[in-house]
Scaffold this motif. Structure first.
Motif, PDB file in Angstrom:
ATOM      1  N   LYS B  28      21.175  13.062   2.915  1.00  0.00           N
ATOM      2  CA  LYS B  28      21.237  14.062   3.995  1.00  0.00           C
ATOM      3  C   LYS B  28      22.563  13.949   4.749  1.00  0.00           C
ATOM      4  N   ASN B  29      23.016  12.715   4.968  1.00  0.00           N
ATOM      5  CA  ASN B  29      24.296  12.519   5.655  1.00  0.00           C
ATOM      6  C   ASN B  29      25.431  13.122   4.848  1.00  0.00           C
ATOM      7  N   LEU B  31      25.138  15.480   2.585  1.00  0.00           N
ATOM      8  CA  LEU B  31      24.965  16.939   2.594  1.00  0.00           C
ATOM      9  C   LEU B  31      25.483  17.542   3.897  1.00  0.00           C
ATOM     10  N   ALA B  32      25.293  16.807   5.001  1.00  0.00           N
ATOM     11  CA  ALA B  32      25.764  17.308   6.295  1.00  0.00           C
ATOM     12  C   ALA B  32      27.290  17.454   6.286  1.00  0.00           C
ATOM     13  N   VAL B  33      27.975  16.477   5.674  1.00  0.00           N
ATOM     14  CA  VAL B  33      29.443  16.555   5.593  1.00  0.00           C
ATOM     15  C   VAL B  33      29.846  17.731   4.699  1.00  0.00           C
ATOM     16  N   ASN B  35      28.095  20.376   4.060  1.00  0.00           N
ATOM     17  CA  ASN B  35      27.709  21.602   4.766  1.00  0.00           C
ATOM     18  C   ASN B  35      28.779  21.996   5.785  1.00  0.00           C
TER      19      ASN B  35
END
Lengths: 142, 224
Positions: B28-29, B31-33, B35
């Motif tokens: 998730k971390n 993916l956040a970057v 995103n």
């Protein structure tokens, strides 16, 4: 007036990009890659909102939130998390978090929450000012 | 209901779910970057359409960041895949160096979040044993979890694998605050069951803050 915010996350790449994007949206952005640094910054400066990662090395987001709220009860904190459990969400709200957003989040959502946080802070400040004025009026007997 | 749960299976599931939660957080971390990077490219495209100047160096660095995140996620998923496949056979040949390296990666988020550093002194040559890899991984995870409660102020745990006549051993050092009581408390039903299933033994040495895990060379022909 520009929104003044503090983003706290141990992912440096995330901090770099999101601060660029929020700055491009006329926000005054400060960043901290550790809870310790974030606490230091809120002691030294005033922010409209703090966007805080829930899971960080050494001190997690909930513990950081608790310390921040002890130091400044009016501080508006939005929690960002990679894996929000219902329990963590409830605990965060009990500790005074304004909201909890799951990663990866849409920037429009983050901006919306920051705007709401600022409004909330203004209301709190106005209420405090009104209370102080009432106290002065009562004391002075005007 | 609880009587219907196989304790060894329960221990394995607990381990697997903790690793999965930690891995999903890592992904998730990442993916956040990615995103935010995609969002940044969108912002830049809009600005370019309005005739604003593009910072090419920033774009170059963004491409590097995205590539780094893809490699990071690929590493995380590869490790998850290795863990998942370690349940394929009840006994298979493993290199202890590789297994410990996997365990350092899988436990990294948990150990770093708690402020600990786990390292391993890998042997130059492979230390090959035949074991149930999943339960050995589970056992090492439990030992590391226990170790984090009894390390010294340096908060550092070292794992040293060596080949022995009967198989191999892994020394866990840096456990300066270990006591006999703490070690006995660690020997829960789950730990005892895993040790028995793997034909392994644990030997504490409180004086020098060390636990030695003795692993047989071949789980299918353990030396008694």
């Amino acid at each position: 007036m520009t929104d003044k915010i503090l983003i706290v996350d141990d992912e440096q790449d995330f901090l770099d990009i999101i601060s660029d994007r929020l700055t491009a949206r006329d926000m005054n952005v400060s960043t901290a890659s550790s809870a310790k640094d974030a606490i230091k910054q809120i002691e030294e400066d005033s922010f409209d909102a703090v966007v805080l990662d829930l899971m960080m090395p050494e001190m997690d987001g909930l513990e950081t939130l608790k310390i921040m709220k002890e130091k400044n009860p009016d501080l508006q904190v939005i929690l960002l998390t990679g894996h929000a459990t219902v329990e963590k969400g409830i605990e965060a709200m009990k500790l005074g978090a304004m909201d909890l957003i799951e990663k990866p989040a849409d920037l429009a959502t983050i901006v919306d929450r920051i705007k709401r946080a600022k409004t909330e802070k203004i209301i709190l400040v106005e209420k405090k000012s009104e209370k102080r004025i009432r106290e002065i009026l009562t004391r002075k007997g005007w | 209901m609880s009587n219907m749960i196989d304790p060894l299976g329960e221990a394995g599931l607990q381990f697997y779910s903790k690793v999965s939660a930690s891995i999903s957080h890592e992904i998730k971390n990442s993916l956040a970057v990615l995103n935010e990077s995609a969002g940044y490219l969108e912002d830049v495209t809009l600005m370019a359409k309005k005739g604003m100047e593009i910072n090419m160096e920033r774009l170059e660095s963004l491409a590097g960041t995205m590539l780094k995140q893809v490699q990071r996620t690929n590493g995380i998923v590869t490790n998850m895949n290795r863990l998942a496949h370690s349940l394929d056979d009840p006994a298979s040949q493993v290199d202890l160096n590789a297994l410990l390296e996997l365990m350092i990666s899988l436990s990294e988020r948990t150990t770093v979040t708690r402020g600990f550093k786990v390292s391993a002194a890998f042997s130059d040559s492979a230390i090959t044993i035949t074991t149930h890899p999943f339960f050995l991984e589970n056992l090492i995870w439990l030992i590391l979890d226990f170790a984090m409660n009894i390390t010294g102020d340096e908060k550092t745990i070292a794992m040293v694998p060596t080949k022995t006549e009967s198989g191999a051993e892994i020394n866990f050092t840096g456990l300066d605050k270990m006591t006999e009581n703490a070690f006995n408390d660690f020997l829960t039903q789950h730990v005892r069951l895993i040790l028995a299933a793997l034909h392994c033994t644990l030997q504490p040495n409180e004086n020098i803050g060390k636990i030695t895990l003795h692993v047989p060379g071949n789980i299918t022909h353990p030396v008694q």
